[in-house]
Design an enzyme around this catalytic site. Structure first.
Site, PDB file in Angstrom:
ATOM      1  N   LYS A  97      -5.953   9.168  -0.050  1.00 55.28           N
ATOM      2  CA  LYS A  97      -6.951   9.566  -1.038  1.00 55.28           C
ATOM      3  C   LYS A  97      -8.087  10.380  -0.418  1.00 55.28           C
ATOM      4  CE  LYS A  97      -5.603   7.100  -4.794  1.00 55.28           C
ATOM      5  NZ  LYS A  97      -5.596   7.475  -6.203  1.00 55.28           N
ATOM      6  N   ASP A 104      -9.988   2.021  -7.720  1.00 52.70           N
ATOM      7  CA  ASP A 104      -9.560   0.728  -7.186  1.00 52.70           C
ATOM      8  C   ASP A 104     -10.108   0.538  -5.776  1.00 52.70           C
ATOM      9  OD1 ASP A 104      -7.873  -0.491  -9.185  1.00 52.70           O
ATOM     10  OD2 ASP A 104      -6.447   1.123  -8.842  1.00 52.70           O
TER      11      ASP A 104
END
Length: 394
Positions: A75, A123
């Site tokens: 990410k 998350d």
């Protein structure tokens, strides 16, 4: 469970916008931006010959994103890249000239960035990337986390100077809240999922992910014949499948999307024949993949270029964490977080199922690529599941 792609769009050409965002030129543009960061290094590509023999395939390679840009997850490539691109565009409009990535630290560009606030729901890993990107350019960040995000992951985001907002409910609830507040406050939403009318920024996030696919193809001795990549909302799987299809053409690998059986929204799309939102159920240990509604752009891509879809259990994911931490047959030790080894769990499950092997053509000549999408981004959770400190692995 594994099913083949039967969508009417399967093997059709990608949407022109998706092809432009995820092809070779787009990956080169993303790499140009990412490579300006002094800490940039291509992440390791590990060969696992012992595991390959045990699974009855020719080769298994793991692209290890646990080392990515100090964030420990793929990410790091997406949210931060989107933030940087948006700052370039906003500064270009404000200053009346083209702003290159090399100009980002100039006082006039940083003055523009200081007036921008970026926000997202997460998350854990995507929020760290957006927060880090904002810090790099001197912008502000507000990160929304849902009730199940651990305090360790919240602290890892906050250390980049982001304001943290806790939202009751699930990841999908935090996505809705981030979008609502961003619209009201005039902030720039940097989501890794997309919906009708909101596609460009998630496309930039996915473009950032093509860097890891490019690195893997450069480092591999031969192109893979099979790829297993995990999905939450589907961004990394779609970026990888599209980039390989566009770059490799007729040599494209058989691409399998892997999801937790408790949060398999992409699998539901493939099974039901279109975009599907699934019901919230028991939480999965694969917290970074616990998503109940797919990204519109990701499914549009995967419906065309993914070949198969499958689910894995929590026990299978945890078993892979332990298998990688305590390798056999001379393979290197790898730290994989709860979601990081899901693709490899899919390969192991498929290799042990004769019907699945036959369906995707997995045999003794297969060269398989998987992606460890995260390292121990929550060290406490890793110790609980593996019984080792991540620093002691290897």
């Amino acid at each position: 469970m594994l099913i083949l792609n039967t969508d009417p769009a399967y093997r059709h050409a990608l949407d022109p916008a998706d092809a432009a965002t995820l092809g070779a030129e787009a990956a080169a543009a993303a790499l140009e931006v990412v490579a300006l960061r002094p800490e940039y290094r291509p992440t390791p590509l590990h060969a696992l010959p012992g595991l390959a023999r045990g699974l009855g395939v020719a080769a298994v390679h793991v692209k290890d994103e646990g080392h990515r840009l100090g964030l420990g997850s793929f990410k790091a490539l997406g949210g931060a890249y989107a933030v940087i691109r948006i700052v370039q565009e906003e500064a270009g409009r404000a200053l009346g000239r083209r702003v290159e990535a090399a100009d980002l630290q100039s006082p006039d560009v940083r003055a523009v960035a200081a007036g921008l606030t970026f926000c997202c729901a997460t998350d854990g890993n995507h929020g760290r990337s957006v927060a880090q990107g904002a810090q790099l350019v001197g912008a502000n960040a507000v990160i929304f986390v849902h009730a199940r995000v651990t305090e360790d992951r919240v602290a890892a985001i906050a250390r980049f100077g982001a304001e943290m907002v806790r939202v009751d409910g699930t990841y999908d609830d935090s996505v809705e809240e981030a979008a609502r507040v961003a619209g009201r406050r005039g902030w720039t939403l940097v989501s890794d999922t997309s919906w009708p009318g909101y596609e460009r920024v998630p496309g930039l996030v996915m473009q950032g992910y093509t860097v890891l696919v490019h690195e893997a193809l450069v480092a591999l001795p031969e192109p893979p014949t099979h790829v297993f990549v995990q999905a939450g909302v589907g961004g990394i799987a779609a970026a990888a499948a599209a980039h390989m299809a566009l770059v490799l053409g007729d040599r494209r690998p058989v691409f399998t999307v892997v999801e937790p059986e408790r949060a398999a929204c992409i699998f539901a799309c493939a099974r039901d024949g279109g975009m599907a939102k699934i019901a919230h159920g028991e939480p999965t240990v694969m917290a970074m993949l616990e998503c109940y509604e797919p990204s519109l752009v990701a499914w549009r891509v995967l419906s065309r270029v993914a070949d198969a879809f499958m689910t894995v259990t929590d026990d299978e994911a945890v078993a892979v964490m332990n298998r990688l931490a305590r390798p056999a047959a001379g393979d290197p030790a790898i730290v994989a977080g709860e979601s990081g080894g899901a693709g490899l769990a899919g390969l192991i499950a498929a290799s042990g199922d004769p019907a699945a092997r036959a369906a995707i053509g997995l045999d003794g000549r297969s060269r398989v690529l998987v992606v460890n999408t995260e390292g121990a981004t929550d060290a406490g959770r890793y110790r609980e599941l593996v019984g080792m400190d991540p620093a002691a692995v290897g």
